[in-house]
Write an enzyme that holds these catalytic residues in place. Structure first.
Site, mmCIF file in Angstrom:
data_model
loop_
_atom_site.group_PDB
_atom_site.id
_atom_site.type_symbol
_atom_site.label_atom_id
_atom_site.label_comp_id
_atom_site.label_asym_id
_atom_site.label_seq_id
_atom_site.Cartn_x
_atom_site.Cartn_y
_atom_site.Cartn_z
ATOM 1 N N CYS A 105 7.395 19.624 53.529
ATOM 2 C CA CYS A 105 6.246 19.012 54.224
ATOM 3 C C CYS A 105 5.879 17.634 53.677
ATOM 4 O O CYS A 105 4.960 17.004 54.179
ATOM 5 C CB CYS A 105 5.040 19.931 54.160
ATOM 6 S SG CYS A 105 4.336 20.105 52.511
ATOM 7 N N CYS A 143 5.219 16.812 35.861
ATOM 8 C CA CYS A 143 3.770 16.707 35.713
ATOM 9 C C CYS A 143 3.170 16.847 37.113
ATOM 10 O O CYS A 143 3.270 15.929 37.928
ATOM 11 C CB CYS A 143 3.445 15.363 35.087
ATOM 12 S SG CYS A 143 1.737 15.172 34.604
ATOM 13 N N CYS A 169 3.698 25.139 46.776
ATOM 14 C CA CYS A 169 3.093 23.982 47.435
ATOM 15 C C CYS A 169 1.852 24.458 48.179
ATOM 16 O O CYS A 169 1.915 25.406 48.960
ATOM 17 C CB CYS A 169 4.089 23.347 48.406
ATOM 18 S SG CYS A 169 3.374 22.051 49.438
ATOM 19 N N CYS A 185 7.076 17.847 48.043
ATOM 20 C CA CYS A 185 7.605 19.056 48.662
ATOM 21 C C CYS A 185 8.695 18.638 49.647
ATOM 22 O O CYS A 185 8.488 17.758 50.480
ATOM 23 C CB CYS A 185 6.489 19.805 49.390
ATOM 24 S SG CYS A 185 7.072 21.230 50.347
#
Length: 185
Positions: free
Chosen positions: A132, A152, A79, A129
């Site tokens: 976060c 994707c 991330c 994520c």
């Protein structure tokens, strides 16, 4: 109450597509439930305008133009907002011809959350994520074994960490390198 909010309330308790995909529902979109929260000002300093748009405003990058679309190096995709979260491994990456980096699995299902997305007049499953709440992309049920899934994911929401220095060839820049090209807002 808007039609979207009403639809969201109805589907929140029984997300049909999530059940059909065999995925758990849940989201960290409510910042109170996130484990890591950054201020908008802090994120605008940390991220490029495209990274901010994709991860914080649920945007998308142009097809076939993302940094990792044709990326072949071996390593881990993380991330871009919270670099401690590893999302996918290069071993699960495949060319879906969709224009975005595609993976058939994530490293750990606890690193992402899945949420119903009704934007643009269609139903999709958003991937975020789990730490976060950064928007990563969407998941689809149309790809290879062993999972049948296509994660994707926007290149702009990812940072790449090569397995070793020999794998750090062309196109495998890390998050700090991406920062040098950051345009001022």
């Amino acid at each position: 109450m808007s039609a979207f909010n009403l639809l969201h309330l109805v589907t929140k308790s029984q997300p049909v597509a999530l059940r059909a995909c065999g995925l758990r529902s849940g989201s960290c979109r409510d910042k109170k439930n996130c484990k890591v929260v950054f201020s908008q000002q802090e994120l605008r300093k940390q991220l490029t305008p495209l990274q901010f748009h994709v991860t914080q405003e649920k945007g998308t990058e142009s097809a076939f133009e993302g940094e990792y679309t044709y990326h072949k190096a071996h390593g881990i995709y993380k991330c871009v907002v919270y670099l401690f979260v590893s999302v996918c491994m290069s071993e699960t990456k495949f060319d879906s011809n969709s224009g975005w980096p595609s993976f058939y699995d994530v490293i750990n299902s606890d690193t992402v959350t899945f949420t119903d997305d009704y934007s643009y007049g269609m139903h999709r499953i958003e991937i975020s994520c789990s730490q976060c709440a950064a928007h990563l992309g969407h998941i689809f049920d149309d790809r290879p074994r062993p999972t049948g899934k296509r994660y994707c994911i926007n290149s702009a929401s990812l940072s790449f960490e090569p397995v070793d220095e020999d794998s750090a060839g062309e196109g495998s820049s890390s998050f700090p390198a991406a920062q040098t090209d950051k345009a001022e807002l």
